[in-house]
Design a protein around this motif. Structure first.
Motif, PDB file in Angstrom:
ATOM      1  N   PHE A 230       0.869  -1.362   0.015  1.00 48.96           N
ATOM      2  CA  PHE A 230      -0.138  -0.008   0.108  1.00 48.96           C
ATOM      3  C   PHE A 230       0.927   1.183   0.100  1.00 48.96           C
ATOM      4  N   THR A 231       1.890   1.106   0.761  1.00 48.24           N
ATOM      5  CA  THR A 231       2.773   2.535   0.932  1.00 48.24           C
ATOM      6  C   THR A 231       3.212   2.749  -0.513  1.00 48.24           C
ATOM      7  N   VAL A 232       3.882   1.853  -1.387  1.00 43.76           N
ATOM      8  CA  VAL A 232       4.406   1.885  -2.533  1.00 43.76           C
ATOM      9  C   VAL A 232       3.464   2.422  -3.522  1.00 43.76           C
ATOM     10  N   LEU A 233       2.468   1.760  -3.408  1.00 42.65           N
ATOM     11  CA  LEU A 233       1.182   2.052  -4.671  1.00 42.65           C
ATOM     12  C   LEU A 233       0.610   3.368  -4.336  1.00 42.65           C
ATOM     13  N   LEU A 301      -5.271  -1.867   0.254  1.00 43.13           N
ATOM     14  CA  LEU A 301      -4.388  -2.379  -1.060  1.00 43.13           C
ATOM     15  C   LEU A 301      -4.768  -2.500  -2.408  1.00 43.13           C
ATOM     16  N   LEU A 302      -6.031  -3.496  -2.392  1.00 40.79           N
ATOM     17  CA  LEU A 302      -6.774  -3.674  -3.464  1.00 40.79           C
ATOM     18  C   LEU A 302      -7.193  -2.528  -4.169  1.00 40.79           C
ATOM     19  N   PHE A 303      -7.594  -1.368  -3.558  1.00 46.86           N
ATOM     20  CA  PHE A 303      -8.282  -0.261  -4.453  1.00 46.86           C
ATOM     21  C   PHE A 303      -7.132   0.583  -4.961  1.00 46.86           C
ATOM     22  N   VAL A 304      -6.026   0.862  -4.475  1.00 48.12           N
ATOM     23  CA  VAL A 304      -5.238   1.780  -5.387  1.00 48.12           C
ATOM     24  C   VAL A 304      -4.855   1.654  -6.588  1.00 48.12           C
ATOM     25  N   ALA A 329     -13.770  -6.100  -8.860  1.00 51.96           N
ATOM     26  CA  ALA A 329     -14.413  -7.266  -8.428  1.00 51.96           C
ATOM     27  C   ALA A 329     -13.580  -7.781  -7.034  1.00 51.96           C
ATOM     28  N   GLY A 330     -12.342  -7.688  -7.078  1.00 58.79           N
ATOM     29  CA  GLY A 330     -11.638  -7.976  -5.751  1.00 58.79           C
ATOM     30  C   GLY A 330     -11.976  -6.839  -5.005  1.00 58.79           C
ATOM     31  N   VAL A 331     -12.240  -5.709  -5.224  1.00 61.77           N
ATOM     32  CA  VAL A 331     -12.575  -4.629  -3.957  1.00 61.77           C
ATOM     33  C   VAL A 331     -13.954  -5.170  -3.482  1.00 61.77           C
ATOM     34  N   THR A 332     -14.661  -5.454  -4.497  1.00 61.79           N
ATOM     35  CA  THR A 332     -16.241  -5.799  -4.016  1.00 61.79           C
ATOM     36  C   THR A 332     -16.058  -6.814  -2.853  1.00 61.79           C
ATOM     37  N   GLY A 333     -15.450  -7.733  -3.015  1.00 64.83           N
ATOM     38  CA  GLY A 333     -15.131  -8.820  -1.923  1.00 64.83           C
ATOM     39  C   GLY A 333     -14.172  -8.454  -0.844  1.00 64.83           C
ATOM     40  N   GLY A 334     -13.295  -7.530  -1.406  1.00 64.56           N
ATOM     41  CA  GLY A 334     -12.245  -7.281  -0.058  1.00 64.56           C
ATOM     42  C   GLY A 334     -12.668  -6.178   0.640  1.00 64.56           C
TER      43      GLY A 334
END
Length: 742
Positions: A230-233, A301-304, A329-334
């Motif tokens: 997350f920090t890098v993204l 992390l998934l959303f960035v 799709a990943g963010v929806t379940g994350g």
């Protein structure tokens, strides 16, 4: 292309190598053997990051700086791993999750045009060596911060005996994901799991492949790459939006370190201090919920990368729609919290850009993903979330600690809300310098407004409304840095240091004791003084500019003002880190035993024995239902389920959807809700208190219970229980019995 000097290359690799070595050392200190860490890192690299990076590069049609590709590839790899594991678990063969990395590598090796994606970009846009080292240091900062969690969350008794209520909840769901798909609530029978649950299959897959115990993953390993990625993204997104690497690194630093200003030296009460909450809600990313709330950490992390792809789409790229859909799709379940925020930001962009086609398509996809999540994952349940304005400030740290919010008098809540908004203005004041923000900044500003509004207007029995501001925080920080970038860096940093020193001086002269009944003057005076100081500098910059060239156009005044604001805001972070050091010196750096103890001696050992000697489909009954909070029974007892990885007839019943709905209906805390199936609870408890052939038959034949898991400290257990059930195992105060088959 000119080759980089050997010294620069060495320095560039020295930072990550030192960070990796430090991770191994810190984890070893906190009871994770280097061999276990190496196994985890190997699977993460080859089983998740490598295939994810290949698909990320293919989806974007290009290669970039290796570290950036790996960070984004980690996200795509997580999504691919989770989706593959769900199918593998449904088929009853969880190790089929390895099909994802093996098939990916094979496909990319066999398709000639795709082989280039194995190689790094020949001439990437990478940050300078100092910027890379700064970014590595920020990633390392998340490890340093994690020490606050590691030292009080031990892996074995008694250091594991005093967790918060959330960690056993997450460990129980991780155990459920290891053995069942679709998942249900494992600590009570008959409750569906209506939740964003993708993080649990991720850790379950890692546990199956590596053999690492779930509690080691949850409490030591799995969150670290998410925090660092997350920090890098965020830095990468900041660079894409602002156009330079140093502002991108600054955006990541601001996201982690700039908190609500705290001009007084008051200590919040233990609950808020332990969680590293500020006095006023600031959506802090580095608070203990980064570990105790893995769904939020995973979702952040998934959303960035969603925003990274959206930036490209808004700038004319047309080939990344498939990647955008996969990430949604990943963010929806994350963590579905992000979708309404993104929809709000895109709505603002649609209005500003007069129905921009790309924005409309992205908005449509976001709304569809959100509706799918509401229907498929949440069953149209709001989990007790309701319209309840100013709940966030009523339950906030400073209001509760000082007693100012007691009674929830409207005028006092409005004062707290005003001070909270003032803190937000101080944290993200750089937004005021934006001129004609780019489309992606418009989206981020819309997300920020929506997150702040949701936090102020909604309420939930577990205060989950706070996640809206936390979710929007990185994007408000990027927008603020985009504004501050107009002022230059060196003078801004210098005045930020002045701000830190100044506020430390104010606190040194201030009082330590919190007033028992804080007045309006007690709360507002330091912030009023702050406004007066900043106002004086603004006037100097405005009216002295014509006489003194350095102040011309007000830029020097702006630098002083925003530098001081940064100093005031960073000071709160400094306090948190100093508190970690102080507490560690006083009570120990690891295996700190706290009280009260919520996990009984032997729970871990007896739970693992039961796991190893029973079927995942066996049902267990237990007499343990209560965590005692201030003499009252709370229904948040999940540790039996967590360590046994087995479903219970009824252990606790909190945090289930029905419990949240009952809490909202009764206007109480979810931990205080009575069980809505009293007959089931009575049948369960009768066997432990006064076993008879009849009630044992009810448990065995009607409910299909196979095992009894007893905690002798929880309630009176009949000495005749062994006459009706076969003793199998004891550890500490925990005993496992097996009911004989009929």
């Amino acid at each position: 292309m000119t080759a980089a000097p050997k010294g620069a290359v060495a320095v560039r690799f020295a930072g990550p190598a030192l960070l990796l070595a430090t991770v191994f050392a810190v984890l070893w200190f906190y009871r994770v053997p280097p061999a276990t860490t190496a196994l985890f890192v190997t699977y993460l690299a080859l089983g998740v990051t490598l295939p994810g990076t290949l698909w990320w590069r293919l989806g974007r049609g290009r290669r970039e700086w290796l570290v950036a590709d790996l960070a984004a590839g980690l996200v795509v790899g997580y999504i691919g791993e989770v989706l593959c594991y769900v199918v593998a678990r449904l088929l009853g063969a969880p190790l089929l999750v390895l099909v994802f990395p093996m098939a990916t590598v094979a496909v990319f090796a066999l398709v000639p045009r795709w082989r280039s994606y194995f190689r790094a970009a020949p001439d990437p846009d990478r940050p300078s060596v100092p910027a890379q080292l700064a970014l590595t240091a920020l990633a390392g900062l998340t490890l340093v911060w994690s020490v606050k969690f590691f030292r009080v969350y031990g892996l074995r008794y008694p250091a594991n005996a005093s967790p918060d209520t959330d960690s056993p909840f997450h460990l129980a769901l991780l155990g459920e994901a290891k053995h069942h798909m679709p998942m249900t609530i494992p600590w009570i029978q008959g409750e569906p799991l209506l939740y964003h649950w993708f993080v649990y299959p991720e850790m379950a897959a890692t546990s199956w492949v590596t053999g690492i115990e779930p509690n080691v993953l949850l409490l030591r390993l799995s969150m670290l790459p998410m925090l660092m990625g997350f920090t890098v993204l965020v830095a990468l997104l900041g660079r894409r939006v602002i156009g330079a690497w140093w502002p991108g690194v600054a955006a990541s630093a601001v996201t982690l370190l700039v908190l609500a200003p705290n001009p007084y030296q008051w200590q919040l009460n233990a609950f808020y201090r332990d969680l590293a909450f500020s006095g006023f809600d600031d959506g802090a990313y580095l608070r203990q919920t980064a570990w105790t709330g893995p769904t939020q950490t995973f979702g952040a992390l998934l959303f960035v990368p969603v925003m990274l792809v959206l930036v490209d789409l808004l700038r004319g790229s047309r080939r990344q729609w498939v990647l955008f859909a996969v990430l949604l799709a990943g963010v929806t379940g994350g963590k579905a919290t992000y979708l309404p925020l993104l929809a709000a930001g895109l709505c603002l962009l649609v209005v500003v850009r007069r129905f921009d086609r790309v924005a409309l398509i992205a908005l449509g996809g976001t709304v569809l993903a959100f509706l799918a999540g509401v229907l498929l994952l949440f069953g149209a349940s709001g989990q007790g979330t309701r319209l309840a304005p100013l709940t966030d400030v009523a339950t906030g740290g400073i209001g509760v600690t000082t007693g100012f919010s007691a009674g929830r008098e409207p005028w006092k809540l409005l004062v707290l809300a005003g001070l909270t908004v003032l803190c937000w203005a101080a944290m993200w004041a750089g937004i005021a310098l934006l001129r004609r923000p780019s489309p992606e900044l418009v989206v981020m500003l819309g997300m920020g407004v929506a997150g702040a509004a949701a936090t102020m207007l909604l309420g939930q029995d577990g205060d989950s409304q706070r996640y809206f501001l936390e979710s929007a925080r990185p994007y408000l920080c990027i927008a603020a840095v985009a504004g501050l970038a107009r002022l230059g860096g060196r003078a801004l940093i210098a005045w930020a240091v002045v701000g830190v020193v100044a506020i430390q001086g104010v606190q040194t002269l201030g009082r330590n004791a919190i007033p028992k009944h804080a007045s309006l003057l007690d709360l507002a005076a330091p912030y009023a003084l702050l406004l007066l100081v900043l106002g004086a500098f603004w006037l100097i910059g405005k009216y002295a500019g014509s006489k003194y060239p350095p102040l011309r156009n007000g830029y020097f005044g702006h630098i002083i003002i925003f530098g001081l604001l940064l100093g005031f805001d960073v000071n709160t972070s400094v306090q948190h880190f100093l508190l970690i050091a102080s507490e560690s010196r006083q009570s120990g750096f690891r295996d700190v035993v706290r009280s009260p103890r919520y996990v009984s001696a032997g729970t871990l050992e007896a739970g693992r024995w039961l796991r190893d000697h029973s079927s995942p489909d066996d049902l267990v009954a237990t007499n343990a239902h209560c965590l005692m909070f201030q003499g009252e029974c709370s229904n948040l007892h999940f540790s039996m389920t967590a360590y046994s990885e087995r479903r219970m007839l009824v252990e606790g019943w909190g945090f289930a959807t029905t419990a949240h709905e009952e809490a909202a209906r009764l206007g109480t805390w979810v931990g205080a809700v009575p069980y809505w199936k009293p007959a089931v609870l009575a049948d369960n408890d009768a066997v432990f208190a006064a076993p008879t052939p009849a009630n044992v038959d009810v448990l065995r034949n009607r409910y299909r219970v196979r095992w009894l898991f007893v905690d002798e400290t929880q309630s009176s257990v009949s000495p005749r229980l062994a006459d009706f059930a076969e003793f199998r195992y004891r550890s500490g105060v925990c005993v496992v019995y097996e009911l004989p088959r009929p």
